[in-house]
Design an enzyme around this catalytic site. Structure first.
Site, PDB file in Angstrom:
ATOM      1  N   LYS A  51       0.854  -1.203   0.000  1.00  0.00           N
ATOM      2  CA  LYS A  51       0.000   0.000   0.000  1.00  0.00           C
ATOM      3  C   LYS A  51       0.887   1.249   0.000  1.00  0.00           C
ATOM      4  O   LYS A  51       0.669   2.183  -0.772  1.00  0.00           O
ATOM      5  CB  LYS A  51      -0.887   0.017   1.235  1.00  0.00           C
ATOM      6  CG  LYS A  51      -1.559   1.353   1.521  1.00  0.00           C
ATOM      7  CD  LYS A  51      -2.445   1.326   2.748  1.00  0.00           C
ATOM      8  CE  LYS A  51      -1.692   1.530   4.025  1.00  0.00           C
ATOM      9  NZ  LYS A  51      -1.342   2.920   4.353  1.00  0.00           N
ATOM     10  N   ASN A  52       1.916   1.258   0.835  1.00  0.00           N
ATOM     11  CA  ASN A  52       2.726   2.466   1.007  1.00  0.00           C
ATOM     12  C   ASN A  52       3.742   2.696  -0.094  1.00  0.00           C
ATOM     13  O   ASN A  52       4.472   3.691  -0.073  1.00  0.00           O
ATOM     14  CB  ASN A  52       3.408   2.447   2.386  1.00  0.00           C
ATOM     15  CG  ASN A  52       2.376   2.623   3.499  1.00  0.00           C
ATOM     16  OD1 ASN A  52       1.215   2.930   3.218  1.00  0.00           O
ATOM     17  ND2 ASN A  52       2.785   2.392   4.730  1.00  0.00           N
ATOM     18  N   CYS A 104      -4.582  12.291  12.206  1.00  0.00           N
ATOM     19  CA  CYS A 104      -5.370  11.061  12.246  1.00  0.00           C
ATOM     20  C   CYS A 104      -5.217  10.514  13.660  1.00  0.00           C
ATOM     21  O   CYS A 104      -4.597  11.130  14.513  1.00  0.00           O
ATOM     22  CB  CYS A 104      -4.872  10.072  11.193  1.00  0.00           C
ATOM     23  SG  CYS A 104      -3.339   9.309  11.639  1.00  0.00           S
ATOM     24  N   ARG A 154       0.530  14.606  12.608  1.00  0.00           N
ATOM     25  CA  ARG A 154       1.109  14.324  11.282  1.00  0.00           C
ATOM     26  C   ARG A 154       1.128  15.566  10.391  1.00  0.00           C
ATOM     27  O   ARG A 154       0.510  15.618   9.342  1.00  0.00           O
ATOM     28  CB  ARG A 154       0.360  13.169  10.626  1.00  0.00           C
ATOM     29  CG  ARG A 154       0.426  11.924  11.498  1.00  0.00           C
ATOM     30  CD  ARG A 154      -0.286  10.752  10.891  1.00  0.00           C
ATOM     31  NE  ARG A 154       0.471  10.193   9.763  1.00  0.00           N
ATOM     32  CZ  ARG A 154       0.046   9.137   9.059  1.00  0.00           C
ATOM     33  NH1 ARG A 154      -1.099   8.577   9.368  1.00  0.00           N
ATOM     34  NH2 ARG A 154       0.744   8.667   8.051  1.00  0.00           N
ATOM     35  N   ASP A 161       5.120   0.622  11.793  1.00  0.00           N
ATOM     36  CA  ASP A 161       3.893  -0.033  11.306  1.00  0.00           C
ATOM     37  C   ASP A 161       3.786  -1.482  11.746  1.00  0.00           C
ATOM     38  O   ASP A 161       2.771  -2.124  11.472  1.00  0.00           O
ATOM     39  CB  ASP A 161       3.834   0.053   9.776  1.00  0.00           C
ATOM     40  CG  ASP A 161       3.601   1.476   9.306  1.00  0.00           C
ATOM     41  OD1 ASP A 161       3.737   1.732   8.105  1.00  0.00           O
ATOM     42  OD2 ASP A 161       3.314   2.337  10.156  1.00  0.00           O
ATOM     43  N   ARG A 220      -8.662  -0.629   4.766  1.00  0.00           N
ATOM     44  CA  ARG A 220      -7.871   0.383   4.051  1.00  0.00           C
ATOM     45  C   ARG A 220      -6.511  -0.176   3.654  1.00  0.00           C
ATOM     46  O   ARG A 220      -5.906   0.295   2.698  1.00  0.00           O
ATOM     47  CB  ARG A 220      -7.654   1.608   4.947  1.00  0.00           C
ATOM     48  CG  ARG A 220      -8.923   2.298   5.337  1.00  0.00           C
ATOM     49  CD  ARG A 220      -8.646   3.564   6.114  1.00  0.00           C
ATOM     50  NE  ARG A 220      -7.659   4.396   5.405  1.00  0.00           N
ATOM     51  CZ  ARG A 220      -7.293   5.605   5.828  1.00  0.00           C
ATOM     52  NH1 ARG A 220      -7.825   6.105   6.933  1.00  0.00           N
ATOM     53  NH2 ARG A 220      -6.416   6.312   5.168  1.00  0.00           N
TER      54      ARG A 220
END
Ligand code: EPZ
Length: 420
Positions: A22-23, A117, A122, A307, A399
């Protein structure tokens, strides 16, 4: 709102195919804005966050398609505006990554500031400061970043005050079209940045120092399309290996790359797991043993990734002994702690440090997901707990984890999605 019902106690065994990261997919998609001819990206993960960015890029006028959720084709010849609206950016903060490419190619961009978030405020101050160093005029008003440059950005010197993945990606995508040479110091070295740099080079960019904390970019006037496959998702890989560690099972992750997460694999070995590394696969065999608790602190790559913090904390909750976990990247990334505690975990938090004392067994309880990686840590705890756990607000997990219940069911997990 969807929930997961998970019956714990099964040792997970089998093979799971890892998706594209995803990243990595998100910055790669943003970089399509730089291509003057059609560009194709393969091994794209089929995720909500990716879909949101595809929608945002389509809103710029780009002809883009997201075929069966795994391939993206983009043609920027129809791009007719440089506006990224709040409605989309607020749902997916990585949308800020279109700022650098829009500014570099079109000399103008109006991009909504991403909100904070759950895990932290951030800010994007480093992104904006870096773009100003290349000659951009930046104004922030009414929640939007208005960026402008007459003619081309100018190559220059960028020094980040802290290691920032998104900041490094944004400035790299700006510098490749700047007039002159840009040196980016204190750059992030995450594998997703290396993947972005590799695609930019395929498009005609000139980048030296890839994989290091100093990138030297010689700007060019035009970049063309190419075909590029998204690098494997190292965090998804580590998350499924953690499922073997916490249930005492044996899982082989395929279509991945052990060199992307060596610091995580070493922690699993410290827990007592047998980790076997292949060219494009990794197997973790816990051999029915109870893991040993492992301490760690999260740091920029190649150190232990933030993460993976929630997922390894979940394993520590049922491990032998106690462990100290320090979260040095985000200011509020322990929201999984109260939820894990409801399941019987023994975790003491002091600021950005958590001491986890392993218990023999967790017990099922209704819990609530708060952010992407915290969600996976609750699923891990539920897989090990006695009884049936209900995990609420799993839209967070959708997500970032493609087909999670199918992948876990394929490993023997008793998990089902219930919609209420
Ligand atoms: C990326 O976020 C990842 N997201 C995050 O993954 C990951 O946790 C993070 O990097 C760190 O590895 C994507 O790649 C889409 P940062 P990013 O800029 O780029 C501060 C997940 O679960 N900072 O490296 O936003 C910031 O507040 C997500 O997949 C500033 O102060 O992270 C944070 O404390 C979560 N000013 C630290 O730096 C800035 O201008 C690292 O942030 C930029 C960052």
């Amino acid at each position: 709102m969807d929930k997961f019902l998970i019956q714990g106690g099964t040792k997970l065994r089998g093979e799971v195919r890892i998706s594209g990261a995803k990243n990595a997919a998100l910055p790669l998609l943003a970089a399509t804005i730089l291509a003057e001819t059609p560009i194709t990206i393969t091994n794209v993960p089929n995720l909500k966050d990716v879909n949101t960015l595809v929608e945002l890029i389509a809103g710029l006028g780009v002809t883009i398609c997201y075929e069966n959720g795994h391939l993206v084709r983009a043609d920027t010849s129809t791009l007719d505006n440089q506006f990224a609206p709040y409605e989309l950016v607020k749902t997916m903060r990585a949308s800020i990554l279109v700022l650098g490419p829009l500014l570099a190619r079109y000399g103008t961009a109006r991009v909504s500031l991403p909100g904070g978030c759950a895990i932290g405020s951030r800010p994007v101050d480093q992104h904006l400061k870096a773009l100003e160093a290349l000659g951009a005029t930046i104004e922030v008003e009414n929640g939007y970043v208005n960026a402008h440059v007459d003619g081309r950005l100018k190559g220059g010197e960028v020094i980040f005050d802290m290691v920032t993945v998104g900041g490094t990606e944004n400035i790299l995508m700006a510098a490749v079209l700047a007039d002159g040479v840009t040196t980016i110091r204190n750059a992030a070295k995450e594998p997703e940045i290396t993947d972005l740099a590799h695609m930019l080079v395929k498009m005609g960019a000139k980048i030296e120092g890839i994989d290091t904390d100093t990138l030297v970019v010689t700007g060019v006037e035009h970049l063309n399309g190419c075909e590029h496959a998204v690098v494997a998702d190292r965090i998804e890989t580590g998350s499924y290996l953690a499922a073997a560690a916490i249930t005492g099972g044996c899982i082989k992750t395929t279509h991945t790359d052990p060199t992307l997460l060596e610091s995580v694999l070493e922690k699993f070995e410290e827990m007592g797991a047998e980790v076997t590394r292949g060219e494009d696969w990794i197997e973790l065999d816990m051999q029915d043993k109870r893991p040993k608790a492992v301490s760690f602190r999260t740091l920029p790559h190649p150190e232990f990734p933030t993460d993976m913090q929630a997922q390894v904390m979940a394993v520590n909750t049922i491990a032998k002994g106690f462990a100290t976990i320090s979260e040095t990247i985000f200011e509020n990334r322990f929201m999984h702690v109260p939820e894990l505690s409801r399941m019987g975990a023994n975790i003491q938090v002091e600021g950005n440090d958590a001491v986890v004392t392993g218990v023999d067994k967790l017990s099922a309880a209704p819990v609530m997901a708060t952010d992407l990686r915290a969600s996976f840590s609750l699923v891990l705890a539920a897989l090990a707990a006695e009884g049936e756990t209900l995990v609420d607000r799993i839209y967070h997990i959708d997500r970032g984890y493609e087909k999670i219940e199918e992948k876990l069911q394929g490993l023997g997990a008793q998990i089902k999605r219930v919609s209420e």
